[in-house]
Design a protein around this motif. Sequence first.
Motif, PDB file in Angstrom:
ATOM      1  N   GLY A   1       0.810  -1.212   0.000  1.00  0.00           N
ATOM      2  CA  GLY A   1       0.000   0.000   0.000  1.00  0.00           C
ATOM      3  C   GLY A   1       0.840   1.258   0.000  1.00  0.00           C
ATOM      4  O   GLY A   1       0.474   2.265  -0.622  1.00  0.00           O
ATOM      5  N   LEU A   2       1.986   1.221   0.673  1.00  0.00           N
ATOM      6  CA  LEU A   2       2.899   2.372   0.661  1.00  0.00           C
ATOM      7  C   LEU A   2       3.430   2.612  -0.745  1.00  0.00           C
ATOM      8  O   LEU A   2       3.597   3.753  -1.187  1.00  0.00           O
ATOM      9  CB  LEU A   2       4.054   2.127   1.636  1.00  0.00           C
ATOM     10  CG  LEU A   2       5.077   3.262   1.777  1.00  0.00           C
ATOM     11  CD1 LEU A   2       4.401   4.542   2.258  1.00  0.00           C
ATOM     12  CD2 LEU A   2       6.201   2.856   2.732  1.00  0.00           C
ATOM     13  N   GLY A   3       3.688   1.522  -1.470  1.00  0.00           N
ATOM     14  CA  GLY A   3       4.109   1.643  -2.860  1.00  0.00           C
ATOM     15  C   GLY A   3       3.033   2.294  -3.718  1.00  0.00           C
ATOM     16  O   GLY A   3       3.328   3.076  -4.625  1.00  0.00           O
ATOM     17  N   TRP A   4       1.772   1.985  -3.400  1.00  0.00           N
ATOM     18  CA  TRP A   4       0.658   2.587  -4.134  1.00  0.00           C
ATOM     19  C   TRP A   4       0.565   4.089  -3.857  1.00  0.00           C
ATOM     20  O   TRP A   4       0.083   4.856  -4.684  1.00  0.00           O
ATOM     21  CB  TRP A   4      -0.654   1.900  -3.755  1.00  0.00           C
ATOM     22  CG  TRP A   4      -0.887   0.616  -4.488  1.00  0.00           C
ATOM     23  CD1 TRP A   4      -0.576  -0.644  -4.079  1.00  0.00           C
ATOM     24  CD2 TRP A   4      -1.480   0.469  -5.788  1.00  0.00           C
ATOM     25  NE1 TRP A   4      -0.930  -1.569  -5.040  1.00  0.00           N
ATOM     26  CE2 TRP A   4      -1.489  -0.907  -6.096  1.00  0.00           C
ATOM     27  CE3 TRP A   4      -1.996   1.368  -6.718  1.00  0.00           C
ATOM     28  CZ2 TRP A   4      -2.000  -1.405  -7.293  1.00  0.00           C
ATOM     29  CZ3 TRP A   4      -2.514   0.866  -7.911  1.00  0.00           C
ATOM     30  CH2 TRP A   4      -2.510  -0.501  -8.192  1.00  0.00           C
ATOM     31  N   VAL A   5       1.003   4.519  -2.672  1.00  0.00           N
ATOM     32  CA  VAL A   5       1.028   5.950  -2.361  1.00  0.00           C
ATOM     33  C   VAL A   5       2.135   6.636  -3.160  1.00  0.00           C
ATOM     34  O   VAL A   5       1.928   7.700  -3.762  1.00  0.00           O
ATOM     35  CB  VAL A   5       1.242   6.184  -0.849  1.00  0.00           C
ATOM     36  CG1 VAL A   5       1.455   7.668  -0.560  1.00  0.00           C
ATOM     37  CG2 VAL A   5       0.059   5.654  -0.046  1.00  0.00           C
ATOM     38  N   CYS A   6       3.312   6.042  -3.162  1.00  0.00           N
ATOM     39  CA  CYS A   6       4.478   6.662  -3.794  1.00  0.00           C
ATOM     40  C   CYS A   6       4.390   6.663  -5.319  1.00  0.00           C
ATOM     41  O   CYS A   6       4.893   7.589  -5.969  1.00  0.00           O
ATOM     42  CB  CYS A   6       5.753   5.949  -3.353  1.00  0.00           C
ATOM     43  SG  CYS A   6       6.104   6.100  -1.585  1.00  0.00           S
ATOM     44  N   GLY A   7       3.767   5.636  -5.902  1.00  0.00           N
ATOM     45  CA  GLY A   7       3.704   5.524  -7.358  1.00  0.00           C
ATOM     46  C   GLY A   7       3.095   6.736  -8.041  1.00  0.00           C
ATOM     47  O   GLY A   7       3.750   7.405  -8.859  1.00  0.00           O
ATOM     48  N   PRO A   8       1.820   7.062  -7.754  1.00  0.00           N
ATOM     49  CA  PRO A   8       1.217   8.237  -8.415  1.00  0.00           C
ATOM     50  C   PRO A   8       1.852   9.554  -7.997  1.00  0.00           C
ATOM     51  O   PRO A   8       1.873  10.509  -8.772  1.00  0.00           O
ATOM     52  CB  PRO A   8      -0.259   8.163  -7.991  1.00  0.00           C
ATOM     53  CG  PRO A   8      -0.285   7.321  -6.773  1.00  0.00           C
ATOM     54  CD  PRO A   8       0.838   6.341  -6.936  1.00  0.00           C
ATOM     55  N   LEU A   9       2.386   9.607  -6.764  1.00  0.00           N
ATOM     56  CA  LEU A   9       3.016  10.831  -6.295  1.00  0.00           C
ATOM     57  C   LEU A   9       4.291  11.121  -7.089  1.00  0.00           C
ATOM     58  O   LEU A   9       4.467  12.207  -7.660  1.00  0.00           O
ATOM     59  CB  LEU A   9       3.335  10.731  -4.809  1.00  0.00           C
ATOM     60  CG  LEU A   9       4.089  11.909  -4.191  1.00  0.00           C
ATOM     61  CD1 LEU A   9       3.258  13.186  -4.310  1.00  0.00           C
ATOM     62  CD2 LEU A   9       4.454  11.621  -2.748  1.00  0.00           C
ATOM     63  N   ILE A  10       5.181  10.153  -7.146  1.00  0.00           N
ATOM     64  CA  ILE A  10       6.446  10.332  -7.863  1.00  0.00           C
ATOM     65  C   ILE A  10       6.206  10.431  -9.369  1.00  0.00           C
ATOM     66  O   ILE A  10       6.787  11.273 -10.061  1.00  0.00           O
ATOM     67  CB  ILE A  10       7.414   9.183  -7.531  1.00  0.00           C
ATOM     68  CG1 ILE A  10       7.798   9.237  -6.041  1.00  0.00           C
ATOM     69  CG2 ILE A  10       8.663   9.253  -8.413  1.00  0.00           C
ATOM     70  CD1 ILE A  10       8.655   8.087  -5.577  1.00  0.00           C
ATOM     71  N   GLY A  11       5.310   9.559  -9.869  1.00  0.00           N
ATOM     72  CA  GLY A  11       4.992   9.622 -11.290  1.00  0.00           C
ATOM     73  C   GLY A  11       4.404  10.965 -11.681  1.00  0.00           C
ATOM     74  O   GLY A  11       4.745  11.533 -12.725  1.00  0.00           O
TER      75      GLY A  11
END
Length: 415
Positions: free
Chosen positions: A159-169
Amino acid sequence: MKITITKDGHSYLLPFLLVTSLFFLWGFAHAILEVLNPHLKELLGLSHANAAWVQVATYGAYFLMAIPAGKIIRRWGYRGGVLTGLVLYGIGALLFLPICFFGVGFNNPLVIFVAFIGALFVIGCGLTCLETSANPYVTVLGDKNSAEQRINFAQSLNGLGWVCGPLIGGLFFFDEKPQTSAPDIFSVALPYLIVGIVVLFSAIAFSRCDLPEVDEENAEKKARNNDAAKSNLWKNKIFVLGVVALFLYVAAQTGVNSNFVAYMKENAGIAPNEASKWLAFGGMGLFFVMRIVGSWVMGFVKAERLLLLFAIGATIGSLVVVMFGNWLSMVAFFLIFLCESIMFPTIFALALRGAEGETKRASSYLIMTIVGGAVAPYLMGLVADNSTIALAFVVPMVCYIFIAVYASLFTKNNG
């Protein structure tokens, strides 16, 4: 950690923590697609349906690679599956740089897009090996009665990866400053270049780690000696319905995530860069927090009962998204993200209850269901191109209804 201790007192804490760290990597890989989709749509002038090939390529790889991944695990163990997955993931990510470099010279959007799709397919093959290895592995690293808690805890890092993905992308893809075509194309490559390097270093680290094969392996060897083992697996209602439910969940989750930015732009007038932040901090933030909370709640509430409640909540949220296009839809999206949090790990663990002694084989079939992520975005894209993007959210709503039915049947059968 109590959930990693078996009935005979053996602790699997270290391998559990090592494997759990991988969940972030594939969570990030999936989440960044949700902003890569609208970015490529604008950059290359794609339709909703054509842009959905971003998801089709990645999630389609799960269907084609799941069985080979299962054979890799049965032949070389969980560690072999993890290493294969990391190497393929890293190579696929690094391919984005040469694609962008040569793509500038071609100056042909179709050629560039097809090349991107090929790289995403390689990444998808790597993710398949990782998930086929890690998901079942964490379910057997301790007492089987706490399997749902373990996988939900591990999936919280996902779930943390799901937070970082759209943020960084979003930071790379949706820069508000005017750019030339070349920097736009290379903005696609940079985050994948960084991820590729990190993943390959992770592969080196894991190559030096010893991941034990647990006692469950003996049960699987006995099961494989039984000619009826495979057919019995498909006669188990818990497992079969779990396969269908998992397919529909991944379809729904991917469909919702990949169309969030476009929905907010078309129905709420929110710019893509701002929508990607809402997706990261709001939607995926709730998703991440609720996975942690859900793992704790399952110590008091049966997993199937919690799944039923959340499936009903997601159904209601989807209905609101279809019917309204104002601020109420944003609230409904947040409800959906919150309710989706526990679904994948819970359905996965419940389905494995019907696969005693055949965990690795069953895991391959369950991971194949992630191909649902290739179906819903394309189907929703067709609906959006021919009607409205709001109406397209009927697709995930139907999926959540089935999951609610599955959970209710499971609850009834288990009291």
